[in-house]
Each structure stands twice: as structure tokens, then as C-alpha cells.
Design a protein around this motif. Structure first.
Motif, PDB file in Angstrom:
ATOM      1  N   LEU A 176      73.606 -15.098 119.410  1.00  0.00           N
ATOM      2  CA  LEU A 176      73.048 -15.695 120.622  1.00  0.00           C
ATOM      3  C   LEU A 176      72.484 -14.620 121.543  1.00  0.00           C
ATOM      4  N   GLN A 177      73.197 -13.506 121.573  1.00  0.00           N
ATOM      5  CA  GLN A 177      72.809 -12.405 122.457  1.00  0.00           C
ATOM      6  C   GLN A 177      71.435 -11.843 122.076  1.00  0.00           C
ATOM      7  N   VAL A 178      71.193 -11.703 120.783  1.00  0.00           N
ATOM      8  CA  VAL A 178      69.922 -11.109 120.340  1.00  0.00           C
ATOM      9  C   VAL A 178      68.837 -12.166 120.105  1.00  0.00           C
ATOM     10  N   HIS A 230      71.365  -5.013 110.872  1.00  0.00           N
ATOM     11  CA  HIS A 230      70.180  -5.883 110.771  1.00  0.00           C
ATOM     12  C   HIS A 230      70.063  -6.778 111.998  1.00  0.00           C
ATOM     13  N   LEU A 231      71.204  -7.309 112.422  1.00  0.00           N
ATOM     14  CA  LEU A 231      71.200  -8.242 113.555  1.00  0.00           C
ATOM     15  C   LEU A 231      70.713  -7.543 114.825  1.00  0.00           C
ATOM     16  N   GLN A 232      71.179  -6.310 115.016  1.00  0.00           N
ATOM     17  CA  GLN A 232      70.828  -5.591 116.249  1.00  0.00           C
ATOM     18  C   GLN A 232      69.413  -4.989 116.211  1.00  0.00           C
ATOM     19  N   THR A 233      68.833  -4.902 115.013  1.00  0.00           N
ATOM     20  CA  THR A 233      67.479  -4.324 114.904  1.00  0.00           C
ATOM     21  C   THR A 233      66.497  -5.354 114.351  1.00  0.00           C
ATOM     22  N   LEU A 234      66.825  -6.615 114.588  1.00  0.00           N
ATOM     23  CA  LEU A 234      66.045  -7.708 113.994  1.00  0.00           C
ATOM     24  C   LEU A 234      64.578  -7.635 114.387  1.00  0.00           C
ATOM     25  N   GLU A 235      64.338  -7.343 115.645  1.00  0.00           N
ATOM     26  CA  GLU A 235      62.950  -7.328 116.125  1.00  0.00           C
ATOM     27  C   GLU A 235      62.141  -6.254 115.417  1.00  0.00           C
ATOM     28  N   PHE A 288      67.581 -16.721 116.308  1.00  0.00           N
ATOM     29  CA  PHE A 288      66.770 -17.854 115.828  1.00  0.00           C
ATOM     30  C   PHE A 288      65.320 -17.723 116.294  1.00  0.00           C
ATOM     31  N   ALA A 289      65.148 -17.446 117.575  1.00  0.00           N
ATOM     32  CA  ALA A 289      63.791 -17.356 118.122  1.00  0.00           C
ATOM     33  C   ALA A 289      62.996 -16.259 117.420  1.00  0.00           C
ATOM     34  N   LYS A 290      63.656 -15.126 117.165  1.00  0.00           N
ATOM     35  CA  LYS A 290      62.964 -14.000 116.526  1.00  0.00           C
ATOM     36  C   LYS A 290      62.580 -14.328 115.081  1.00  0.00           C
ATOM     37  N   LEU A 291      63.522 -14.922 114.354  1.00  0.00           N
ATOM     38  CA  LEU A 291      63.242 -15.273 112.950  1.00  0.00           C
ATOM     39  C   LEU A 291      62.158 -16.336 112.864  1.00  0.00           C
ATOM     40  N   SER A 292      62.260 -17.332 113.727  1.00  0.00           N
ATOM     41  CA  SER A 292      61.278 -18.426 113.723  1.00  0.00           C
ATOM     42  C   SER A 292      59.887 -17.887 114.036  1.00  0.00           C
ATOM     43  N   ASN A 293      59.817 -17.012 115.015  1.00  0.00           N
ATOM     44  CA  ASN A 293      58.544 -16.402 115.408  1.00  0.00           C
ATOM     45  C   ASN A 293      57.973 -15.547 114.277  1.00  0.00           C
ATOM     46  N   ALA A 294      58.849 -14.768 113.625  1.00  0.00           N
ATOM     47  CA  ALA A 294      58.399 -13.891 112.522  1.00  0.00           C
ATOM     48  C   ALA A 294      57.861 -14.711 111.361  1.00  0.00           C
TER      49      ALA A 294
END
Length: 791
Positions: free
Chosen positions: A318-320, A272-277, A323-329
Motif C-alpha cells: 500500500l505504501q509504494v 523489487h517492491l521498493q524499486t518497482l517504479e 497496484f497503481a504502478k503495475l497497472s500503469n506499466a
């Protein structure tokens, strides 16, 4: 009645189906026992024909299917034995395809297909591809779902996976994944199609039936997650995009919610972490009615737990840029679903905050950003009335407190109070109490006036009435508990620097004086004692330090205290004010500020004269005044005489004679203080004691007049003990002959027939005589002094 009739028909239909199935199963078993393959196929096909019914609900159909499934396991075992001896599996695979009806034919084909793969006479991938394609022949939703479920069941341990005995060439894992994906896609289509079967008025019933069948579809995703060959790359490149494509394209609310939930639950956290986007990118494309907040919350909860499981995985987050991705989603989902209720929005932010506090505990800016987004969504909505939304706000505000165990950190969050403003008055108070409990539990010290200002702004629901809430509306016990919490909090505000501490005291004073009379009785005392602590720290400084640059002087603090205690007059609580004035007088005495101490005593006497009306309260108050005055060392002769005169005068004016007597003999200590050579006035001590004796005598006579007998002698015994005290201290006016006369008086009174029996007074007198006897026996100077007294 129609519903009952429908249920009866269904039960009847099920009973008929089970009867037909059992009858054909019986003949099939007989054929199996006699190794008659042709009859076994004939009766098994007839048995499976019972599954062609359309008159059963999914729940009832499942009962029928499970009976058939049990029989098919036995048939599969027969086929396995048969292919070992008399018939090739390829011939058998061809033979079952002659069954008359397609549904029995496909069930038999799947059963033989399982034996075919196990025999390894053909590659597993070819047999599986053939079976999954042929199952398209059944397009009835319920029948098709159960058929494909059977196919999934019999094939799950025969997939050409890495390490499996059915593994073929290098690409077989892809074939296994393709088979499961294809079966999943077809099953999902059948499941979605169910909602369009039948009249519109039965839509709710169909939705319920679909819910009962959802696990048949979800099992495919579980099988996918169990395939060893599905590594992160394959999941990222093939599995997830294909599954999400089907989820988005089916445009069905129930299917989308359930399948998104399945994806989150069955696949590993690191995937999930690596395919979050990719995963989050599908969320805004779902139907507006899908409960996406729950899906996202579950995803964030899983990722939070993953982050908490080991510190080693945190760099991955941090690498993926999780936070930014979840917040944006979350922002996109809230934008897309304009009708999402407030409780849903806040729930999403609570999950995001929990995730942030676990993954980025050092990033306060992230925490404040989440709170800010919440404030933006709530702006213009005023106080929340939805209890569920309020509960989520409390969870949102409590999370930083629980994580940091330090309210000071939370006070650095600019949006924290703005979120709190949206709570209704009652919940605002609850949250304020939670904040205080956090401070007390973690022993947090609030050490600057700015932080105190921010804290009291958060807790304004406890400190003053908001929105005109009347005191009468509050539960008395709850109110007391709340105000006691505030009182405890005041003691946690501290700074070593006197100037900053004075600023803190002034800040607290400003807030609590707005609390109204009912609160002052709880909040003023801790503030007074906090200020007195500061005074005692400043005792070494001169009280007359000049200049406004040094405000933290005892004099300045005493002025503030005077004004603060004066505010209690609105309560009114004269007994409390009097105690506080006396405490301040004692502190002023320690600072050698005579005028200040005298002023506090004056205020105490004014309160006594004008406000303290209850006789019991007067007794308590006069004893407090006498006790405090006795300890004062700062007063000159004139001021001390004035105050002593007042105290003795009020003592003699108490309502009850016994109270008068005790107060007057207590005043004797004002004229004889051991610590000071200047105050040892033996004559005035004797005058006080004689006056006390006269009052005790008057009390005796009053008792005699009203009760027909003399009163108790306990007052005389108490006075005797005072005589003994001053006798030992060396007061020349107290002689052994005076004590002897008093002992004889008490003895006479006790022997008087009219005197009522008082065991406590008798015991007290006996104990006093034993003491005199002990002192005589002890010898030395004190023994000589006591020698003339006869007991």
C-alpha cells in the motif's frame, strides 16, 4: 551433406584440441612434480593455447574449457604451495605476464590473481580491478565470455564483502559490486556481439548458440545478489540502475528478455517492491519484440506470492502504491507494443488480477478496473477464436470466483459479463458450468431478482441457443449434464420474503422459457417445485387476498405454474406435464383452493386422454392420478364424483387385462378414505373389487384360450389382500364369507392341473394365509373378526 561435414570437422577439431591439451597437461604435471616452475608455466601456457581456437561451437568449446579448468585448479594449488616457500606471489604475478599469447597469459594471470588475493599481500579490490581491466584484451565473444566466466568463478569467494576475510576499509563492498558489475557489463557486450559474427544465413544457429551461453552472463547477477553488503539502498542507488542501463542500452531482444528475467528471479522480493517504479520504467524502453508480458507476469507472480507469504508485508504494498504502478506499466507496455497478440494482453491482466486479489482482496473496484481494461482491449474483436486467449479469459473470470468463493461478489463487477461475452459459445458454456459449480460448492444462496437476472445473463450460453447453434450439434451427454447443472442451480435461488421470491421465480421463468423445447424438460420441473415450496410457505395466508399490491398469493403462483407447465406441450413431454399438474393439484388441495385443484386435475385428464398413448405410460399415469386423487380432501361431492368416475372409467379401458384389474382394484381406495368420515362408501368399494375379480377371471380365460391352460392366480391373491385390507378397516360389505369364498377359489385354481406353476404367486398366497392365521391367533376384536375364516 555440408552440415554433416561441418559436424565432422568440428568433432575432429575438438579431438585435436583435447589431445593437445592433454599432452601439454602431462608435461605440466611432470614439471609440477619436479617443482620446475618455468617448465610448468611454459607447458600450461601451451595447454591454454588450445583455447584460442575459433573453429568450435560454444557447446564444444565448453567441453574443451572444462578440461582446461580442471587442470588450472591443480596449477592454482601448485602456485599456492610455491608462494609459501620459494617464490613471492608478486614475482609470480609478474612472471606469468611473460606468456607469449594473450589468452593463456590472462588465464594464468587470473589463476595467480586468485592466489595473490588469498595471500592478502595486496588489497583484494586492487587485484580484482587489475584483472577485470586486463581481460578486456580478449574481444572475441566466445573466448572472452569463457575467460571472464573463469575470472568470476575464481574470484566469487574472494570478494571484499562485509564479513569476508578479504574485507578491507569501509568502501570495499562498493569495490566488490563495481568489480562484478564491470565484469557483467563486459560479458554482456561480448554476448550481444555474438549475433553479428558470421553470415546472415546462420543467424538462427547463432541465436541458438547464444542461448547456450546465457547462463555465463546471468551468473554475475546471481553473484551480485549473494553479496551481503548489497542492502536495499545500494541496490536501489547503484546495482539496479547500472544493470538496467546495460539491459536497455544493449538493444538486443534475447539479452533484454533473459536479463530482465534474471533480475526478477535472483534479487529478493522486498527489493523489487521498493524499486518497482525503476524496474517498471525500463519495460517500455525494451525492444518491441521482447516478450515483456512474460517478464511482467513473472514479476507480478513473485510479488503475489510474497504478499501471500505474510500479512505483515501488505502495508508495504500500500505504501509504494504497487497496484497503481503495475497497472500503469502494463498500460504503457500494451501501448508501446501495438502488435502484442490478444493472448499476451490477457495474460498480463490475469497476472495483475492475481496480484490484486492477493494484495487488495477488499478492493472490488480494482478488480473491475482490470476487467474493464480487458474489455476495452477486446472491444471490436467479437468472439475470440484463439484457444490460448480463450483459456486466459477463463482464468481471468475464474480468479474472482476462486478468491471470494461467492458468485454474488462477482455479480457486483459490472465488467464481468462484458468479458464473458467475448468467449465463444462452447467456452461460454464451460464458464457458466464453472460458475454453477462454484455456487454449489460454496452453497451460495442468490437472494434477489436483480442478482438472478445478472446471473442468468452470465449463463445465457447454457439457458438458450446462442448464434443459432443447433441442438443436433451438441453432444447428448454433455447437454444433459449442462441442463442438470441449471436445474440444480434453480434450487439455490431463495429469499425469505415471499414477494422477492416470487420475483425470482418470474425472472427464472422468463429466462428458461426462451431455452427451447429441448431444455424445458430439464428446467421446468425444478422451477415448479421451487414455486410449490413458496406456496407451502404461504398456506397460512388466504388465497383470495385482494389488491394488486400483494402479488405473492397461492392463487397468483398457481396461475404462473399453470402457464409454465403448459409450455411443456412444445417438448412434448405429456408424462412429465401430468406429474407436475398432479403435484400442483396436491398443493392446491393443501391451500384449500378447490377450483384450482380441479383445474389441474382436468388438465391431467386431458393430457391422459389426448397425449399419453404408450400403454406402459398409461398404466403409470392412471396409478399416479388415483394415488393423488385419493389424498385430495378439498373436493366437494360433485367434483369428487366426476373425477372418481373418470379415473375408474379409464382404469377399465387399459389395454392389458392384468393392468385393468390392478387399476380397478386401486380405485377402490377412492371410495374409502380413513382420514375422512364422509368418504366411506362400502358398496362402491365392493363393486370395484367385484369388477376387478371379473377382469381377473377374464384374464384367466384369455390365458386359457391362448396358452391352452389357465393363467397365473397372482391377480386373485392381490385382490384377496385388498379384501382383507377393507375387512380390517370395517367395511360392512366385506364379510368373512366373501373372503372364505375367495380363498377357496384361489385354492381350487392352484390345484387345477392346467394351472402353470408360479412360485412367486404360491409364496404370496402362503404368506397371505399365514397373515390370516396370525390375526386369528392374536386374539382380541381382530381375532374374533377373523375367527370364521377357515385356512
Amino acid at each position: 551433406m555440408l552440415v554433416d561435414a561441418g559436424v565432422e570437422d568440428e568433432e575432429k577439431c575438438l579431438a585435436e584440441g583435447i589431445a593437445g591439451l592433454q599432452q601439454n597437461a602431462f608435461y605440466m604435471h611432470r614439471a609440477l612434480d619436479s617443482n620446475n616452475l618455468r617448465d610448468a608455466l611454459k607447458f600450461s601456457a601451451q595447454m591454454l593455447s588450445e583455447l584460442r581456437t575459433s573453429r568450435l561451437s560454444p557447446h564444444k568449446y565448453y567441453e574443451l574449457y572444462m578440461r582446461a579448468f580442471d587442470e588450472l585448479r591443480k596449477l592454482e594449488m601448485f602456485f599456492r604451495e610455491e608462494t609459501k616457500s620459494r617464490c613471492s606471489v608478486i614475482d609470480l604475478y609478474e612472471l606469468v605476464q611473460h606468456a607469449g599469447n594473450i589468452l593463456p597469459r590472462l588465464y594464468l594471470l587470473c589463476t595467480v590473481g586468485s592466489v595473490y588475493i588469498r595471500s592478502k599481500e595486496a588489497p583484494a579490490k586492487d587485484v580484482l580491478k587489475d584483472l577485470v581491466e586486463m581481460c578486456r584484451g580478449i574481444q572475441h565473444p566466445v573466448r572472452g565470455l569463457f575467460l571472464r566466466s573463469y575470472l568470476s568463478q575464481v574470484s566469487r569467494d574472494k570478494l571484499p564483502d562485509i564479513g569476508s576475510e578479504y574485507e578491507g576499509d569501509a568502501d570495499t563492498v562498493i569495490d566488490a559490486v563495481e568489480f562484478v558489475l564491470q565484469n557483467f557489463i563486459e560479458m554482456n557486450k561480448l554476448w550481444v556481439r555474438m549475433q553479428h559474427q558470421g553470415p546472415a544465413r546462420e543467424k538462427e544457429k547463432r541465436e541458438k548458440e547464444r542461448n547456450e551461453l546465457r547462463d555465463l552472463v546471468g551468473k554475475n547477477l546471481h553473484v551480485l545478489s549473494q553479496i551481503e553488503g548489497v542492502d536495499l539502498d545500494m541496490y536501489k542507488e547503484t546495482v539496479l540502475p547500472r544493470v538496467l542501463e546495460q539491459v536497455v542500452n544493449c538493444k538486443d531482444e534475447l539479452a533484454q528478455y533473459y536479463l530482465m528475467d534474471c533480475i526478477i528471479q535472483v534479487f529478493p522480493d522486498e527489493y523489487h517492491l521498493q524499486t518497482l517504479e525503476t524496474l517498471l520504467g525500463a519495460c517500455p524502453q525494451l525492444q518491441p519484440t521482447v516478450d515483456i508480458k512474460t517478464v511482467l507476469s513473472q514479476l507480478m507472480d513473485r510479488l503475489s506470492n510474497y504478499a501471500a507469504s505474510s500479512a505483515e508485508v501488505l502495508p508495504e504494498f500500500l505504501q509504494v502504491e504497487a497496484f497503481a504502478k503495475l497497472s500503469n506499466a502494463i498500460g504503457k507496455v500494451i501501448e508501446a507494443q501495438v502488435d502484442m497478440p490478444v493472448v499476451g494482453v490477457i495474460t498480463l491482466y490475469v497476472s495483475l488480477l492475481t496480484f490484486t486479489l492477493r494484495v487488495h482482496p477488499d478492493r472490488l473496484d480494482y478488480v473491475d478496473q482490470i476487467l474493464g481494461a480487458c474489455v476495452k482491449k477486446l472491444s471490436g474483436k467479437g468472439k475470440l477464436e484463439d484457444s490460448r486467449a480463450t483459456k486466459q479469459i477463463v482464468a481471468l473470470l475464474s480468479a474472482p470466483l476462486e478468491k471470494y468463493n461467492d458468485i454474488v461478489t462477482s455479480l457486483n463487477l459490472s465488467n464481468y459479463p462484458k468479458v464473458m461475452d467475448h468467449l465463444d459459445t462452447a467456452t461460454n458454456k464451460v464458464m457458466a458450468v464453472v460458475i454453477i459449480q462454484s455456487i454449489m460448492k460454496n452453497n451460495t444462496c442468490i437472494s434477489t431478482a436483480d442478482k438472478v437476472e445478472a446471473l442468468f445473463e452470465l449463463m445465457k450460453g447454457l439457458i438458450k441457443d446462442i448464434d443459432g447453434t443447433l441442438d443436433d450439434e451438441l453432444d447428448e451427454e454433455d447437454f444433459k449434464e449442462e441442463q442438470n447443472s441449471v436445474a440444480r442451480l434453480i434450487h439455490m435461488l431463495y429469499n425469505d420474503d415471499p414477494e422477492e421470491m416470487l420475483k425470482i421465480i418470474c425472472t427464472v421463468r422468463k429466462h428458461i422459457l426462451l431455452g427451447g423445447p429441448k431444455r424445458l424438460a430439464f428446467t421446468v420441473p425444478p422451477l415448479v417445485f421451487s414455486a410449490l415450496k413458496l406456496v407451502r410457505r404461504l398456506q397460512s395466508q388466504d388465497g383470495d387476498v385482494a389488491g394488486e399490491e400483494v402479488p405473492a398469493t397461492p392463487k397468483k403462483i398457481f396461475q404462473i405454474l399453470h402457464q409454465t407447465i403448459e409450455a411443456l406441450s412444445s417438448v412434448p413431454s405429456p408424462e412429465l406435464s401430468l406429474r407436475l399438474y398432479l403435484q400442483c393439484a396436491e398443493a392446491a388441495n393443501d391451500c384449500d383452493l378447490e377450483p384450482v385443484a380441479y383445474e389441474f386435475f382436468t388438465q391431467a385428464f386431458i393430457l391422459y386422454e389426448e397425449e399419453v398413448a404408450d400403454s406402459k405410460a398409461q398404466v403409470t399415469a392412471i396409478h399416479l392420478i388415483i394415488g393423488t386423487l385419493q389424498r385430495m380432501q378439498v373436493f366437494g361431492v360433485e367434483n369428487r364424483d366426476t373425477l372418481t368416475h373418470k379415473a375408474t372409467g379409464y382404469s377399465a379401458k387399459l389395454l392389458k387385462k392384468p393392468d385393468q384389474c390392478r387399476a380397478v382394484y386401486a380405485c377402490s381406495h377412492l371410495f374409502w378414505v380413513d382420514d375422512q368420515d364422509g368418504i366411506k362408501d362400502g358398496e362402491r368399494v365392493l363393486l370395484c373389487l367385484k369388477r376387478a375379480l371379473r377382469i381377473a377371471n377374464a384374464a384367466q380365460q384369455m390365458a386359457s384360450a391362448t396358452r391352452g391352460g389357465s393363467g397365473p392366480v397372482s391377480l386373485f391373491v392381490e385382490i384377496l389382500n385388498k379384501y382383507l385390507y377393507f375387512f380390517e378397516k370395517g367395511n360392512p360389505q366385506i364379510t368373512s364369507s366373501v373372503i372364505q369364498g375367495l380363498i377357496e377359489l384361489i385354492t381350487t385354481e392352484m390345484q387345477n392341473d392346467n394351472s402353470p406353476s408360479d412360485p412367486s404367486a404360491d409364496a404370496f398366497f402362503a404368506s397371505t394365509l399365514r397373515y390370516i392365521h396370525f390375526q386369528k391367533q392374536k386374539g382380541g376384536a381382530m381375532g374374533e373378526k377373523y375367527e370364521p375364516i377357515k385356512v
